[in-house]
Every structure is written in C-alpha cells, then in structure tokens.
Design a protein around this motif. Structure first.
Motif, PDB file in Angstrom:
ATOM      1  N   LYS A 185       8.200   7.381  -4.062  1.00 63.95           N
ATOM      2  CA  LYS A 185       9.187   7.947  -3.145  1.00 63.95           C
ATOM      3  C   LYS A 185       8.547   9.001  -2.245  1.00 63.95           C
ATOM      4  O   LYS A 185       7.535   9.604  -2.591  1.00 63.95           O
ATOM      5  CB  LYS A 185      10.341   8.589  -3.931  1.00 63.95           C
ATOM      6  CG  LYS A 185      11.114   7.616  -4.822  1.00 63.95           C
ATOM      7  CD  LYS A 185      12.206   8.349  -5.585  1.00 63.95           C
ATOM      8  CE  LYS A 185      12.974   7.399  -6.501  1.00 63.95           C
ATOM      9  NZ  LYS A 185      14.023   8.114  -7.275  1.00 63.95           N
ATOM     10  N   ARG A 186       9.170   9.226  -1.095  1.00 63.00           N
ATOM     11  CA  ARG A 186       8.655  10.221  -0.155  1.00 63.00           C
ATOM     12  C   ARG A 186       8.695  11.633  -0.732  1.00 63.00           C
ATOM     13  O   ARG A 186       7.975  12.510  -0.268  1.00 63.00           O
ATOM     14  CB  ARG A 186       9.479  10.172   1.140  1.00 63.00           C
ATOM     15  CG  ARG A 186       9.303   8.877   1.938  1.00 63.00           C
ATOM     16  CD  ARG A 186       7.898   8.790   2.551  1.00 63.00           C
ATOM     17  NE  ARG A 186       7.650   7.511   3.160  1.00 63.00           N
ATOM     18  CZ  ARG A 186       7.974   7.198   4.417  1.00 63.00           C
ATOM     19  NH1 ARG A 186       8.603   8.082   5.176  1.00 63.00           N
ATOM     20  NH2 ARG A 186       7.687   6.004   4.905  1.00 63.00           N
ATOM     21  N   LEU A 214       3.034   9.371   5.443  1.00 62.93           N
ATOM     22  CA  LEU A 214       3.354   7.973   5.158  1.00 62.93           C
ATOM     23  C   LEU A 214       4.098   7.315   6.310  1.00 62.93           C
ATOM     24  O   LEU A 214       4.002   6.099   6.511  1.00 62.93           O
ATOM     25  CB  LEU A 214       4.183   7.878   3.879  1.00 62.93           C
ATOM     26  CG  LEU A 214       3.467   8.282   2.584  1.00 62.93           C
ATOM     27  CD1 LEU A 214       4.447   8.323   1.418  1.00 62.93           C
ATOM     28  CD2 LEU A 214       2.321   7.321   2.272  1.00 62.93           C
ATOM     29  N   ALA A 215       4.827   8.117   7.083  1.00 60.42           N
ATOM     30  CA  ALA A 215       5.568   7.584   8.227  1.00 60.42           C
ATOM     31  C   ALA A 215       4.628   7.041   9.303  1.00 60.42           C
ATOM     32  O   ALA A 215       5.039   6.246  10.153  1.00 60.42           O
ATOM     33  CB  ALA A 215       6.475   8.665   8.812  1.00 60.42           C
ATOM     34  N   GLU A 230       1.568   0.928  -9.116  1.00 56.78           N
ATOM     35  CA  GLU A 230       1.190   0.335  -7.828  1.00 56.78           C
ATOM     36  C   GLU A 230       1.668   1.165  -6.644  1.00 56.78           C
ATOM     37  O   GLU A 230       0.906   1.445  -5.702  1.00 56.78           O
ATOM     38  CB  GLU A 230       1.736  -1.089  -7.726  1.00 56.78           C
ATOM     39  CG  GLU A 230       1.438  -1.758  -6.390  1.00 56.78           C
ATOM     40  CD  GLU A 230       1.929  -3.198  -6.333  1.00 56.78           C
ATOM     41  OE1 GLU A 230       1.863  -3.793  -5.232  1.00 56.78           O
ATOM     42  OE2 GLU A 230       2.383  -3.722  -7.362  1.00 56.78           O
ATOM     43  N   GLN A 231       2.929   1.580  -6.626  1.00 52.92           N
ATOM     44  CA  GLN A 231       3.467   2.320  -5.489  1.00 52.92           C
ATOM     45  C   GLN A 231       2.790   3.683  -5.329  1.00 52.92           C
ATOM     46  O   GLN A 231       2.506   4.126  -4.217  1.00 52.92           O
ATOM     47  CB  GLN A 231       4.980   2.494  -5.649  1.00 52.92           C
ATOM     48  CG  GLN A 231       5.764   1.194  -5.600  1.00 52.92           C
ATOM     49  CD  GLN A 231       5.466   0.384  -4.353  1.00 52.92           C
ATOM     50  OE1 GLN A 231       5.448   0.913  -3.239  1.00 52.92           O
ATOM     51  NE2 GLN A 231       5.231  -0.903  -4.534  1.00 52.92           N
ATOM     52  N   MET A 279       0.415   5.031  -2.040  1.00 53.29           N
ATOM     53  CA  MET A 279       0.634   6.306  -1.358  1.00 53.29           C
ATOM     54  C   MET A 279      -0.641   7.152  -1.351  1.00 53.29           C
ATOM     55  O   MET A 279      -1.050   7.693  -0.318  1.00 53.29           O
ATOM     56  CB  MET A 279       1.758   7.088  -2.054  1.00 53.29           C
ATOM     57  CG  MET A 279       3.140   6.474  -1.933  1.00 53.29           C
ATOM     58  SD  MET A 279       4.357   7.332  -2.965  1.00 53.29           S
ATOM     59  CE  MET A 279       4.412   8.950  -2.168  1.00 53.29           C
ATOM     60  N   GLU A 280      -1.266   7.249  -2.507  1.00 54.29           N
ATOM     61  CA  GLU A 280      -2.470   8.073  -2.630  1.00 54.29           C
ATOM     62  C   GLU A 280      -3.597   7.543  -1.750  1.00 54.29           C
ATOM     63  O   GLU A 280      -4.278   8.322  -1.069  1.00 54.29           O
ATOM     64  CB  GLU A 280      -2.926   8.105  -4.092  1.00 54.29           C
ATOM     65  CG  GLU A 280      -2.008   8.868  -5.016  1.00 54.29           C
ATOM     66  CD  GLU A 280      -2.456   8.789  -6.457  1.00 54.29           C
ATOM     67  OE1 GLU A 280      -2.432   9.828  -7.127  1.00 54.29           O
ATOM     68  OE2 GLU A 280      -2.832   7.693  -6.921  1.00 54.29           O
ATOM     69  N   LEU A 281      -3.822   6.247  -1.785  1.00 58.43           N
ATOM     70  CA  LEU A 281      -4.920   5.677  -1.010  1.00 58.43           C
ATOM     71  C   LEU A 281      -4.756   5.952   0.477  1.00 58.43           C
ATOM     72  O   LEU A 281      -5.713   6.344   1.162  1.00 58.43           O
ATOM     73  CB  LEU A 281      -5.022   4.170  -1.265  1.00 58.43           C
ATOM     74  CG  LEU A 281      -5.538   3.754  -2.647  1.00 58.43           C
ATOM     75  CD1 LEU A 281      -5.409   2.242  -2.842  1.00 58.43           C
ATOM     76  CD2 LEU A 281      -6.976   4.197  -2.835  1.00 58.43           C
TER      77      LEU A 281
END
Length: 497
Positions: free
Chosen positions: A147-148, A348-349, A447-448, A452-454
C-alpha cells in the motif's frame, strides 16, 4: 546360538563384505528404481546418484543441457530420492497453477527439518501453513504491505542510503552490505517495529551470516546432509557451519521477541510480533494452527530473511548492470530527470510515466534470476504433468531459469535487454513468462513489497548518482550460486550528479 556362530564360521571377512556390498546395491536399486511412466533422466550410480554429472556451482545452467537430452520434464538424483525438474513456461504453469493444489506442499529435507522442524511460513505444510500465511498477509497488509501508506518509510530509507553512498566520496566500494541493510530495514520495521543503523556492527554481522548460510544451503555439503543425516548429525565437518549461523539468527530473533513480551501492550500493536502475541490467546485451543512462541520465532525469522535477501540481491545485480551497461544507465537517468527532476524524490506515482526505468528493473529481475530453481515443492498425490506421472511425495522443482530464459517466450533471452518489457511505442508491456516471484499457491508472500522497494530504491539511487566501475576494472557478471543466484562481490564508484 551355536548355530549362528557356525554360520559365521562358514564365511570369511571377504565373503561377508561381498555379501554386504551386493545387499546394499540391491537395496539401493529397489529404493531408487524409477516408477512406471516416471520422467527420464541420467543413468544414476548406486548411492551417489547423479553426483558425478553435477556441478553445484552452475547446476541451474546444467539443467538446460539435461532438458535438451531428456526433455522438458526430467528427473535427477543427488544422493537420496529422485527429484523431478520441470522446465519451460508452459509446463511450470501447468504444474503450479492448473494443478496447484497437487504441488502446494514443501518437501521434508533433513537440513531444514533440523533447523526449523515443520515450523514457520516457508517450509511448513497443511493447516498450520495456511493459517500462518493467511495471518502474515493480513497483518503485514494492515501495516502497509503493498500500500502507498508504506511509501514514506521506504523513501526515508532511500534518503539514508543515499547519504551513506555520499559518505564514500566517489571512491570505489562494495555496495552490498549498505543495500542489504537498507532493504532489511523495511521488513524490520514491519516485523520488529524498528530499523537498524548502517553503523550497527552486530546487525551487519547478522546480515553477513544470513548471506553466507543462504549460499551454503545450495552447496554439496547441504546435499550430503540430506542424504546421510543419521551420520552427519554425529560428526564434525563444514555442514556444521550452517547450523551455527542459523543459531545466531535464531538467537537474534528470540531476543527481539523477549523484548516485545516485556513491553507488550494489547491495546497498541506495533508490528507483526505484537499482533502474533495477541493472536496466541485467541488460538490457544487450536494447537495445530501454530500460534505459539516457538512458531513465532520461526515465522518471524522467515519473514525477516526472505524480506531481506532476495530484494537486496536484485538491487545488487541492478547496480552491476548499470556499470556494465552505461548506455542503459544514461537512458534511465534521462527519464528520471524528465519525469521527476532533481529536486524531489521519485514516488510510486511516477512509475506509470517511467516505462523505460520500469523495464530496466523488470529486466534486472529476469536476468538476475535470483531463485533459479525456485523453492522445492512436493506432490501431494499422483499427478500427470505433460506425458509423465509424478508420484505422491516426489520432490519437484519448477525451474525458473528455464522460464525466465525460455527462447519461445523472450526475443533475446541471454541478453540484458529492457526492450523485452517495451512495446513498439516504448510503453511498458507485461510478460506472462515473467515469474521471478514464482506462481500458484506458494507465490512469494512479499511480492508487492519487493516491487515497491525495487522501484523506489533503484530510481532514488540513479537520480542522485552516476555509477561506474573503478578505473581500469572491467565489470564481470560472474555469479555465486547457493540457494540464491547472486553476483560475485564487486566494487563501484558512486559520483553525485
């Protein structure tokens, strides 16, 4: 008794040894004989199986040679029972998705059983595994997994990592342990409720131990242990280091759990450990679900190790590819400059407007191939896959190398090419054969979080630095194969842009 002694008198020592040898050969043949319609494979030798065919330092590459000779579904024997290797995107998907319930279990391997038993999230099976996986997903999502709401924590860690790179003053250094620490801090906040400074020598030592034990578990001594546990449990040798390293990791996790118990507030759950402690009371009448202190230790350790090792290794590959292919690095930086600019952190946006950068990250995961043979699974019932029957209890490995480098799925599988993930208009395109997180019921739980981290770590570093090899050094893509596939240690220079 006299009759028994008389029988022994009839045999001299040579006869006895000959009889024993024949008996053991027959026993081994019966025990390891291929069942009817079993996948073919090399002709195995007694006791050692196909060890003489195998190079454990590059076994994932040898599988392609075996598949060419025996077909995409073949069997191989290290020391114990035969293992079925499933190759190619089509067959791996058939087994893990279309017949996923038949391959949901983990095999029982002595080296893991002696460390973990049947506890934790990774190697457990059945009811306990289902309850622990469900609880872990639910709890970590509540704390922001996928999540954001988790983005600010990752961005803060990106800033700390950038500052650590700046401190290197453009001189050559090995970025592995800084990356490892930064990535680990994200899962640590979710599971332990805290992060660890890069100067924390105890934590750095722990991360190095984890890296080393993951490497050793893919080696020949681990395979020997799985074949002769009754012997190697009682004798010294290199295999002992695996257990010593795990003992240190377990002791670290136990200490954190004890600290949580001392400060536990049922009205304020700070992290995964607190939530698990709260759950123990609810499940006290259902021991099979595994909500107890012992299992808390191993579930926590699974999340901590899995949430650290694979993502940090992917980023370690990513920076190596950037110094190996500087033209790709320049294109990524041009896109970052255009979309994000120099004054704010990537978010992320931004990802949807950065197709080339996204493609480079995906290609890093494909080409880096962190878990080349996936994590082993076990057939829960006799199952038909392709033209062959895999009997119940057989260990299987869905060969992700054969999927990520499948020449029927990828245009240039053995070349690092971000174009694999771009269409003719330069827009990002998804690929069905992109399976670094595996698939089916055992698909990677984090996975999610990893995605995000990558994106955030990679873009943050490329925004702030230009990376190059030390002067006079040609970057090498040589690898180190253990339970994961990682680069050989290397050095780079990070020059602020």
């Amino acid at each position: 008794m006299t009759a028994i002694f008389h029988i022994f008198e009839l045999f001299d020592i040579k006869s006895f040894l000959l009889f024993l040898s024949i008996f053991l050969l027959v026993f081994d043949y019966i025990k390891t004989k291929r069942p009817k319609n079993f996948p073919p494979g090399p002709w195995s030798l007694p006791f050692i199986g196909d060890l003489h065919h195998i190079d454990f330092k590059q076994f994932h590459l040898q599988c392609a040679t075996f598949a060419e000779k025996y077909g995409p579904l073949f069997s191989i024997r290290f020391f114990g029972p035969r293992i079925v290797i499933i190759n190619g995107h089509k067959l791996v998907r058939e087994a893990y998705v279309l017949q996923g319930e038949n391959f949901v279990d983990r095999p029982s391997l002595p080296i893991f059983a002696d460390v973990l038993g049947d506890k934790g999230v990774v190697v457990s099976n059945g009811y306990a595994w289902k309850q622990q996986r469900r609880f872990a997903l639910h709890t970590l999502r509540n704390f922001g997994l996928g999540k954001r709401s988790l983005e600010p924590s990752i961005l803060q860690e990106c800033r700390y990592l950038n500052e650590a790179f700046i401190d290197e003053q453009g001189k050559s250094f090995d970025p592995q342990w800084l990356i490892n620490n930064a990535v680990s801090n994200i899962i640590c906040v979710l599971v332990f409720g805290d992060r660890f400074e890069y100067s924390n020598s105890e934590f750095q030592s722990l991360l190095k131990n984890i890296n080393e034990v993951v490497y050793l578990e893919g080696g020949v001594w681990a395979q020997l242990y799985n074949m002769f546990p009754w012997l190697l449990r009682r004798v010294p040798g290199p295999h002992r280091k695996i257990f010593c390293l795990w003992d240190e990791v377990i002791a670290f996790v136990r200490k954190i759990i004890e600290d949580h118990q001392a400060t536990y507030d049922p009205s304020n759950h700070r992290d995964y450990i607190d939530c698990f402690l709260g759950e123990m009371e609810k499940w006290k009448d259902d021991e099979a679900a595994g909500f107890n202190l012992e299992n808390l230790c191993f579930c926590t350790m699974d999340l901590f190790v899995a949430g650290t090792e694979t993502t940090s290794t992917t980023l370690y590959w990513g920076l190596l590819y950037m110094i190996k292919y500087p033209e790709i690095q320049r294109k990524v930086q041009e896109e970052i400059d255009h979309v994000v600019g120099p004054s704010r952190q990537p978010s992320l946006a931004d990802r949807e407007r950065m197709p080339y950068t996204d493609a480079v990250i995906h290609e890093t995961q494909r080409f880096g191939n962190i878990l080349p043979l996936n994590v082993g699974r076990s057939a829960t019932k006799d199952t038909q896959v392709g033209d062959y029957t895999i009997p119940k209890g057989t260990m299987v490995a869905g060969n992700l190398t054969s999927v990520l480098f499948d020449d029927t799925e990828w245009e240039t599988p053995h070349t690092f090419d971000p174009g694999h993930f771009l269409d003719t208009e330069g827009k990002f395109r998804r690929r069905e054969a992109f399976l670094p997180f595996s698939m089916g019921k055992r698909v990677c739980l984090g996975e999610q979080l990893a995605k995000m981290e990558l994106f955030l770590f990679f873009t943050s570093l490329l925004q702030r630095f230009s990376f190059s090899a030390p002067e006079g050094v040609e970057p090498s893509l040589d690898f180190r194969l253990g339970a994961t596939h990682s680069p050989q240690p290397y050095r780079l220079c990070a020059v602020p842009r």
